[in-house]
Design a protein around this motif. Structure first.
Motif, mmCIF file in Angstrom:
data_model
loop_
_atom_site.group_PDB
_atom_site.id
_atom_site.type_symbol
_atom_site.label_atom_id
_atom_site.label_comp_id
_atom_site.label_asym_id
_atom_site.label_seq_id
_atom_site.Cartn_x
_atom_site.Cartn_y
_atom_site.Cartn_z
ATOM 1 N N ILE A 187 -30.991 94.929 117.645
ATOM 2 C CA ILE A 187 -32.509 94.975 117.437
ATOM 3 C C ILE A 187 -32.541 94.409 115.753
ATOM 4 C CG2 ILE A 187 -33.015 96.478 119.209
ATOM 5 C CD1 ILE A 187 -34.111 98.402 116.655
ATOM 6 N N THR A 188 -33.826 93.934 115.490
ATOM 7 C CA THR A 188 -34.159 93.303 114.066
ATOM 8 C C THR A 188 -34.416 94.175 113.502
ATOM 9 O OG1 THR A 188 -35.997 92.037 113.085
ATOM 10 C CG2 THR A 188 -36.611 93.711 115.005
ATOM 11 N N GLY A 189 -33.666 94.355 112.051
ATOM 12 C CA GLY A 189 -34.280 95.031 110.597
ATOM 13 C C GLY A 189 -32.656 95.182 109.840
ATOM 14 N N GLY A 190 -31.906 94.241 110.163
ATOM 15 C CA GLY A 190 -30.913 93.483 109.426
ATOM 16 C C GLY A 190 -29.343 94.099 110.373
ATOM 17 N N PHE A 191 -29.747 94.677 111.638
ATOM 18 C CA PHE A 191 -28.698 94.840 112.188
ATOM 19 C C PHE A 191 -27.190 94.126 112.335
ATOM 20 C CE2 PHE A 191 -32.342 98.155 112.807
ATOM 21 C CZ PHE A 191 -31.253 99.209 111.942
ATOM 22 N N ASN A 192 -28.097 93.074 113.277
ATOM 23 C CA ASN A 192 -27.028 91.795 113.031
ATOM 24 C C ASN A 192 -26.344 91.580 112.199
ATOM 25 O OD1 ASN A 192 -27.403 91.230 116.164
ATOM 26 N ND2 ASN A 192 -29.406 91.186 115.211
ATOM 27 N N PHE A 193 -26.369 91.577 110.851
ATOM 28 C CA PHE A 193 -26.053 90.883 109.639
ATOM 29 C C PHE A 193 -25.129 91.651 109.438
ATOM 30 C CE2 PHE A 193 -29.549 87.565 107.607
ATOM 31 C CZ PHE A 193 -28.778 87.008 107.769
ATOM 32 N N GLN A 194 -25.475 92.898 109.591
ATOM 33 C CA GLN A 194 -24.186 94.565 109.235
ATOM 34 C C GLN A 194 -23.066 93.889 110.407
ATOM 35 O OE1 GLN A 194 -24.381 96.549 106.649
ATOM 36 N NE2 GLN A 194 -22.094 96.706 106.885
ATOM 37 N N ASN A 195 -23.173 93.630 111.232
ATOM 38 C CA ASN A 195 -21.728 93.493 111.857
ATOM 39 C C ASN A 195 -21.593 92.381 111.699
ATOM 40 O OD1 ASN A 195 -20.291 93.178 114.004
ATOM 41 N ND2 ASN A 195 -21.790 91.974 114.621
ATOM 42 N N ALA A 196 -22.346 91.138 110.809
ATOM 43 C CA ALA A 196 -21.539 90.001 110.164
ATOM 44 C C ALA A 196 -20.352 91.200 108.780
ATOM 45 C CB ALA A 196 -22.680 88.892 109.705
ATOM 46 N N TRP A 197 -21.052 91.805 108.146
ATOM 47 C CA TRP A 197 -20.400 92.099 107.014
ATOM 48 C C TRP A 197 -19.339 92.945 107.482
ATOM 49 C CZ3 TRP A 197 -23.106 88.484 105.609
ATOM 50 C CH2 TRP A 197 -24.556 87.906 104.799
ATOM 51 N N THR A 198 -19.664 93.471 107.632
ATOM 52 C CA THR A 198 -18.275 94.336 108.147
ATOM 53 C C THR A 198 -17.526 93.734 109.510
ATOM 54 O OG1 THR A 198 -19.673 96.504 108.802
ATOM 55 C CG2 THR A 198 -17.436 97.140 110.313
ATOM 56 N N SER A 199 -17.479 93.087 109.821
ATOM 57 C CA SER A 199 -16.733 92.345 110.955
ATOM 58 C C SER A 199 -15.185 91.381 110.140
ATOM 59 C CB SER A 199 -16.872 91.555 112.456
ATOM 60 O OG SER A 199 -17.900 91.064 111.872
ATOM 61 N N GLY A 200 -16.735 91.105 108.693
ATOM 62 C CA GLY A 200 -15.822 89.822 107.832
ATOM 63 C C GLY A 200 -14.558 91.050 107.614
ATOM 64 N N TRP A 201 -15.350 91.799 106.648
ATOM 65 C CA TRP A 201 -14.799 92.749 105.761
ATOM 66 C C TRP A 201 -13.485 93.541 105.947
ATOM 67 C CZ3 TRP A 201 -12.766 97.621 104.916
ATOM 68 C CH2 TRP A 201 -13.036 98.044 103.384
ATOM 69 N N ILE A 202 -13.966 93.698 107.214
ATOM 70 C CA ILE A 202 -12.054 94.445 107.804
ATOM 71 C C ILE A 202 -11.283 93.417 108.438
ATOM 72 C CG2 ILE A 202 -11.136 95.446 110.326
ATOM 73 C CD1 ILE A 202 -13.745 97.054 109.708
ATOM 74 N N VAL A 203 -11.794 91.865 108.480
ATOM 75 C CA VAL A 203 -10.681 90.512 109.113
ATOM 76 C C VAL A 203 -10.312 90.599 107.063
ATOM 77 C CG1 VAL A 203 -10.332 88.524 109.117
ATOM 78 C CG2 VAL A 203 -12.072 90.144 110.878
#
Length: 403
Positions: free
Chosen positions: A381-397
């Motif tokens: 949903i809206t609120g910064g959560f889609n970006f957090q998925n991007a940061w978390t997945s990018g960092w783990i990769v």
């Protein structure tokens, strides 16, 4: 000879993975291939141009509840890199952040350009190679390498990250490598409604309404905003995310019931009866009884309850009071289509999550092939959560390549 890490997509996930991988592995050659002549476009328009970086929810088990798709899969990754880690990452690079009343996190500058500048500078300092206007045409596996052909060149990658967001051409290439693509459909959209009760009052909002889709289990609460084309606001956007599949199947033709006050009809009726006693000589239409309902919206609902503009409270009969209570708590609208929320386009759908190892966001079909961000069947949903998925997945990769 340096090993090569090639990233398809110069968006949030791609840049975050590139910067972290280059900083962690100085011996790794990191390259971003971006098809357009602009990078980080979604970052630029997010949060009305302010960039809603993340959300101030610091418990993984609570954070996953904001993801209609990806909830189960993200729990483990969020234990590795969380919202607090995101905030620390930016603060360490000189980007001051602030938490707003609704827990959304923004740069203190109120400008998405601050985040873009931070990424571009960090990427440059880390030696990330950025290839603009480089459109990927084919991806082929050759032994343990990946051959990426573009409109201008051919690149051979030891590690390949696909972080291309909602890109149908890239999804097609990924499917040719054997991956399953869940049909992409819109999420996070507003409702198109043609109704006299909403006409001529765009910009009117209520702080906490309840909205439910009739003949469905879909129901949400949140602020509501009346627009030129219908209804928007967090309440509607949350409903559109959770109902993305169901509303797609309905072809965006359905009815909703809005409770403008999030109160029981009986409670509201009692307040109206009290108003009739206390304001008997006053005109009903002149002043809203509820502070949450603006004068403009009150006027519309009063007229919709078949109460004339010159009626005084004392003149109202029980049926009119009941009709007004229903307009306030059981207001039905016919939805006819949807509109994109601002310039933020989010999709439900993408690479099937069953084919991904979420300890490292690596393909279960091909070693050293990784995925991050919205290219996966994950959305929030809206609120910064889609970006957090991007940061978390990018960092783990970034922590998985070169190791």
């Amino acid at each position: 000879m340096k090993k090569k890490f090639v990233i398809i997509g110069g968006g949030a996930a791609g840049f975050f993975a590139a910067i972290n991988a280059a900083e962690l592995n100085p011996d790794l050659e990191v390259m971003i291939l971006e098809g357009s002549n602009n990078v980080l476009q979604k970052v630029k328009v997010s949060g009305g141009g302010r960039c809603n970086v993340t959300h101030a929810c610091f418990t993984p088990n609570e954070l996953v509840e904001f993801y209609p798709r990806g909830k189960k899969e993200l729990r483990g990754p969020f234990h590795q890199f969380m919202t607090g880690d995101t905030m620390e990452w930016f603060e360490n690079r000189g980007v001051s952040l602030k938490i707003e009343d609704d827990n959304r996190v923004f740069p203190a500058s109120n400008s998405s350009q601050t985040i873009i500048d931070c990424f571009l500078e960090s990427a440059k300092n880390a030696g990330v190679i950025l290839k603009m206007s480089t459109r990927v045409d084919t991806i082929k596996k050759s032994d343990d390498k990946f051959i990426v052909k573009t409109n201008s060149n051919e690149f051979i990658a030891d590690y390949l990250l696909v972080a291309s967001g909602s890109n149908s051409k890239v999804w097609q290439m990924v499917s040719e490598l054997g991956h399953t693509i869940i049909q992409p459909i819109p999420s996070l959209f507003t409702f198109n409604i043609e109704d006299s009760r909403l006409k001529d009052i765009p910009g009117t909002s209520v702080p906490m309404a309840s909205v439910k889709v009739l003949n469905s289990k879909l129901k949400e609460q949140g602020p509501l905003l009346i627009t030129h084309w219908g209804l928007s606001g967090p309440g509607i956007l949350k409903l559109s995310a959770w109902g993305a599949l169901e509303l797609f199947e309905k072809e965006y033709q359905f009815e909703i019931e809005v409770n403008w006050l999030s109160k029981k009809t009986e409670t509201v009726l009692e307040t109206l009866k009290l108003a009739k006693k206390e304001h008997s000589k006053k005109q009903v239409i002149l002043r809203s009884v509820f502070e949450e309902i603006s004068k403009r919206l009150w006027e519309k609902l009063v007229l919709a309850a078949q109460i004339s503009s010159d009626s005084q409270w004392a003149q109202l009969n029980n049926k009119q009071l009941e009709d007004l209570a229903k307009q306030l708590t059981q207001c039905t609208f016919k939805v006819n289509g949807k509109s994109t929320f601002k310039d933020e386009f989010v999709t439900a759908g993408g690479i099937d999550l069953k084919e991904i190892n979420f300890k490292c966001f690596e393909s279960k079909l091909h070693k050293n092939l990784f995925f991050a961000g919205e290219v996966l069947n994950i959305d929030a949903i809206t609120g910064g959560f889609n970006f957090q998925n991007a940061w978390t997945s990018g960092w783990i990769v970034a922590n998985s390549v070169g190791s």
